[in-house]
Design an enzyme around this catalytic site. Structure first.
Site: not given
Ligand code: PMP
Length: 427
Positions: A143, A277
């Site tokens: 992903y 992130k």
């Protein structure tokens, strides 16, 4: 309309339908590892806000860094201008990343970091005279984000390929690295997955610019941990076939697997590394793509002589200040010991869940704990259980998992693993 009704009628949430809105908790505050809801209920955050809030919420030094920076300059364009927050963050990033990665491109989000990496690889190949190389190879189960090019290298089954068939670039999919982390490595290429990768590269290298891979941990594609030796082999194959090796460390970077970067589990380094992130400790959206002098100078060596990318909020000073403050915290707090303690405790508390009906596997690496079920787990059904048990978890696919902040205490972690067990029993 109440705030909740307004939300349900007007606001789109990730992977959601506005015609059939999913259940929603309204969060009023986040402090430490605790989310406080508008009705006063509290939940320990087992997700660290999609794996980003590694220090928990409201860390005083990070709040102060952002407030101080906001008072001075919250943003200026990065074209033709530079500033100390970007320079200071750059220095810190060079200190903690593999030495060959010397060039830093700041972007706004993880998906864009992947877009930039893929664009760098393609522009590099073109610049050094290999114009036919514009496709990518990637393992199944990956992903890399929701933008078009990143989506094209997500797993073709669990990703969104079937919906956007015909609109996505055609890429080459190698089998998922078959040997799991912790299993014995074998040099037999028929068994370790490198034979299949070699076959794809041997046949298609004239059109393949780069290989995109999440090192060691495949995250949103299935929470699968594979043997780092696969990456050493992939590096050698990329060298042999003039393919740029891109590591997507957006989920794994900044300590999540027990090392600063998952790259540190293997011997080699990538040509391009994407991070996002946790880079700002979850304070705000920000990401970076780092590369070598070789790739950067290659891009500069041919028409148009510049790298063709430059978003409006590139190098945002607030985000740079947050990221520098987060890296300072990593430098001054015992995060390795904390992640190690979380790993040990999760192993002890999650491993017994293997005995439950419906549990297919239990996996732990660093501060990542996964209970894989043999069936699909509904995040909507998990939703009320989270509130009832006071632990925020959002399962996906077959996986009930947690990625808690590193500052989660032993007692808090026990509540998280208990909630994972309850979800495994009920869902
Ligand atoms: N790559 C990986 C490995 C990720 O886990 C994610 C986000 N889950 C992304 C890329 C995309 O990042 P963002 O959501 O910040 O665009």
């Amino acid at each position: 309309m109440t705030p909740k009704e307004f939300d349900a009628h007007h606001l789109w949430h990730p992977y959601s339908s506005v015609s059939d809105p999913a259940p929603m908790h309204r969060v009023a505050r986040a402090d430490g590892v605790t989310l406080t809801l508008a009705d006063g209920a509290q939940m320990i955050d087992g997700m660290a806000s999609w794996w980003s809030a590694i220090h928990g919420y409201g860390q005083p030094s990070m709040v102060k860094a952002v407030q101080d920076q906001a008072a001075k300059m919250s943003h200026v364009m990065f074209g033709g201008l530079t500033h100390d927050p970007a320079i200071e963050l750059g220095r810190r990033l060079l200190d903690i990343t593999p030495a060959p990665l010397q060039r830093i491109f700041y972007v706004d989000s993880g998906s864009v970091a992947v877009e930039v990496a893929m664009k760098m690889a393609a522009q590099y190949q073109q610049a050094v005279g290999r114009a036919g190389k514009h496709q990518f190879v990637t393992p199944r189960g990956g992903y890399h984000g929701d933008t078009w090019k990143a989506m094209s290298v997500c797993d073709p089954v669990t990703g969104m390929h079937h919906i956007f068939k015909g609109a996505l670039s055609i890429q080459h999919f190698a089998p998922r690295p078959p040997i799991a982390m912790g299993q014995d490595w074998t040099d037999d290429d028929a068994q370790n997955g490198l034979g299949a990768l070699r076959a794809i590269l041997a046949e298609n290298h004239a059109t393949i610019a780069g290989m995109v891979i999440e090192p060691v941990v495949q995250g949103a594609g299935g929470m699968y941990f594979y043997h780092p030796r696969y990456l050493d082999g992939a590096r050698a194959l990329c060298d042999e076939f003039d393919v740029v090796l891109i590591f997507d460390e957006i989920a794994t970077g900044f300590g999540r697997t027990g090392k600063m970067f998952a790259t540190d589990h293997c011997e080699i380094t990538p040509d391009i590394l994407c991070m996002g992130k946790a880079i700002t400790g979850g304070m705000m959206s920000f990401a970076a793509t780092m590369t070598t002098d070789k790739i950067a100078n290659g891009i500069g060596s041919a028409e148009p002589g510049v790298f063709m990318h430059g978003p409006t909020f590139m190098g945002n000073p607030l985000a740079c200040a947050a990221a520098a403050a987060s890296l300072d915290l990593l430098g001054t707090t015992p995060w390795r010991a904390r992640v190690g303690a979380i790993e040990t405790q999760m192993r002890a508390e999650l491993e017994p869940l293997r005995a439950l009906d419906g549990v297919a596997d239990v996996r732990v690496l660093g501060a990542i704990g996964v209970v894989e079920m043999d069936h699909f787990v509904s995040s909507a059904q998990a939703h009320p259980i989270s509130k009832q048990l006071g632990v925020w978890l959002r399962p996906f696919g077959h996986n009930i998992y947690c990625m808690p902040p590193y500052v989660t205490s032993g007692d808090e972690l026990s509540k998280i693993t208990h909630a994972m067990g309850e979800m495994a029993r009920v869902l």
